[in-house]
Design an enzyme around this catalytic site. Structure first.
Site: not given
Ligand code: PEP
Ligand code: MG
Length: 546
Positions: A188, A501, A454, A430
């Site tokens: 946090h 992303c 991921d 991913e």
């Molecule tokens: C990722 O895996 O890069 C992603 C954007 O999803 P999350 O971090 O929510 O698993």
């Molecule tokens: Mg992910």
């Protein structure tokens, strides 16, 4: 001068006085009680008072740090109502004939020990929360006032680790930086520091102790180094760094409204990642060109039961309307692994990251999946929606998803409910499998978005939740870059767009590489939008073509 090393989780510099956070652990003594019923009633009343404090904290957090961060207080309320927790307190009062304070303290110890011994990092972290809620109830039993920060001046807050309610009760205007003994990048404290744009160093270790209270320190959030009683040379070096960071921030503000274009005219979209409607403001303030990832699972994480179609529809509609025609990529729920939800009733798994998560749950729990798709499609008439599916590994999954989506559209049509025909459908790249077969997947979708968080974990076999593995996690590993490059090539070969992303999208050391690969969009945390724009605008690809 003393030097303490930890891990920097937000790049900024602060110089100031240390205030070692004095935890107000409630004092508890074991007292015999002749009247267990009276103690039970006292506990119930204290619990009610604690719930109303948590409501106020939720409201305060919502205003100051957004919905995603505030949701922890909703979780605390749920923990206070937990049947096992309450049963344990009542049993101790009854069987040991003791006071409610003692029963709550023992229950907190037992539950915290149980959580700490779990393998799952998320569950481990709940040990802090169960102590936090019990302390709150005990303070209510003692009639103690809720903590408020009355200190004067600004401080570098040092502590073992801060609980969510401690971070919220701190007066943010007085906090120069956070330094904690323990904690991980997703603690946090780290999340809050990023939201507040202040330096934070975690995992500083045992050298960080109360003897440092009142000393002058300099915190370098870029390197993770904390200098206690810094000498003149260090102070000079850090003041320059601080000045540079300030200049950079000012410069970034001047980039609002400007294009994301390189010196030689190559363009890229820079969008924002959000966790809920509470983050829309941050995306707009930082001039994001759209939303590249709305982590819709937070709608589920914040609820006590499956959010129904109407609740979801309202949230999606709000994001689409607020973004006023800019693209909004909503990812269907990515539940499982580190995002466990009680009401989903998921079994305990030995390897949850390799287990029943995300699209795998959706394809086997089609009732839940269809509710989300219905809400998304109904919201699609309010803006420019793109739907994205997480954790894809095969062509069959994509085909199945598309056929479920067609069923949903048919249902909506037969019910006379409107939806847009221009919704883009995309998948996350991913898993290494998805990247390697991206040439086969591309014809089936409108776009790819690379989830580097991921993709790195699965490519390098490095658990993203385990802080001990950070030294083995080379985020710029050639294997990861090659997979992304191949996915970009596959997308473009079929006339589709590709974005990134995951956190790597905001890594400005790689911006040039993304441009060279022809990546079309980067979606980053809102505070990084302008920083990435700035990097894009200084690149000249004609100087660096491969
Ligand atoms: C990722 O895996 O890069 C992603 C954007 O999803 P999350 O971090 O929510 O698993
Ligand atoms: Mg992910």
């Amino acid at each position: 001068m003393k030097v303490i090393r930890g891990k920097g989780v937000f790049g900024a510099v602060a110089i100031g006085k240390i205030a070692f956070y004095k935890r107000r652990d409630a004092k508890v003594t074991r007292e015999k009680s002749e009247n267990p019923d009276k103690e039970k009633l006292r506990f119930e009343k204290a619990k009610q008072a604690a719930v109303s404090q948590l409501d106020s904290l939720y409201e305060k957090a919502l205003r100051e740090v957004g919905e995603a961060n505030a949701s922890i207080f909703e979780i605390h309320k749920m923990m206070l109502e937990d049947e096992d927790y309450n049963e344990s307190v009542m049993n101790i009062i009854e069987s040991q004939q003791v006071n409610a304070e003692y029963a709550a303290a023992v229950t907190a110890d037992n539950f915290a020990e149980m959580f700490s011994s779990m393998d799952d990092e998320y569950m481990k972290a709940r040990a802090v929360d169960v102590r936090d809620i019990s302390n709150r109830v005990i303070r209510c039993l003692n009639g103690d006032e809720e903590f408020s920060d009355n200190s004067n001046g600004e401080f570098i807050i040092c502590s073992d680790d801060l609980t969510p309610s401690e971070t919220v009760t701190l007066d943010k205007d007085k906090v120069l930086a956070f330094v904690t003994k323990y904690g991980s990048s997703s603690s946090h404290t780290a999340i809050l520091a990023r939201t507040m744009n202040i330096p934070a160093v975690i995992g500083a270790g045992e050298e960080l102790d109360e003897s440092l209270d009142g000393k002058i320190a300099a915190v370098d959030g870029f390197t993770g180094i904390v200098y206690i009683d810094p000498d003149a040379e260090t102070l000079h070096m850090l003041t320059e760094k601080q000045e540079e960071a300030r200049r950079k921030k000012e410069l970034l503000q001047s980039l609002k409204g400007k294009d994301n274009v390189t010196l030689d005219g190559a363009r890229i979209d820079i969008f924002a990642n959000i966790s809920g409607t509470g983050d829309i403001g941050a995306a707009l303030v930082n001039d994001a060109g759209g939303i590249g990832l709305f982590r819709s699972e937070f709608l589920y994480l914040e609820s006590e039961d499956y959010p129904d179609e109407q609740v979801q529809f309202s949230a999606y509609k709000k994001v689409l309307e607020s973004m006023a025609g800019k693209k909004v990529v909503i990812r269907t729920m990515d539940i499982g692994a580190d995002k466990q939800i009680g009401y989903f009733g998921l079994d305990k798994e030995d390897n949850p990251a390799l287990g029943y998560r995300a699209i795998r749950i959706c394809l086997t729990r089609q009732d839940v999946f269809k509710t989300q798709l219905r809400a998304l499609m109904r919201a699609s008439v309010y803006g420019r929606l793109a739907i994205m599916f997480p954790m894809i590994t095969s062509l069959d999954e994509v085909k199945e998803i598309k056929s479920i989506l067609e069923e949903v559209k048919k249902e909506l049509k037969s019910e006379g409910l409107e939806y847009s025909d221009n919704v883009e459908i995309g998948i996350m790249i991913e898993t290494p499998a998805a990247a390697v077969i991206s040439d086969i997947l591309a014809p089936e979708v409108d776009f790819f978005s690379v989830g580097t968080n991921d993709l790195i974990q699965y490519t390098l076999a490095v658990d993203r939740q385990n802080p001990k593995l950070e030294r083995f996690c080379n985020t710029h590993h050639e294997a990861v870059l090659r997979l992304i490059k191949y996915a970009a090539k596959s997308a473009h070969k079929h006339g589709k767009w590709i974005g990134i992303c995951g956190e790597l999208g905001a890594d400005t050391e790689l911006t040039e590489q993304w441009l060279k690969m022809g990546v079309d969009e980067l979606s980053v945390s809102p505070p990084f939008v302008l920083e990435v724009r700035s990097r894009v605008r200084e690149i000249d690809l004609t100087q660096s073509r491969e």
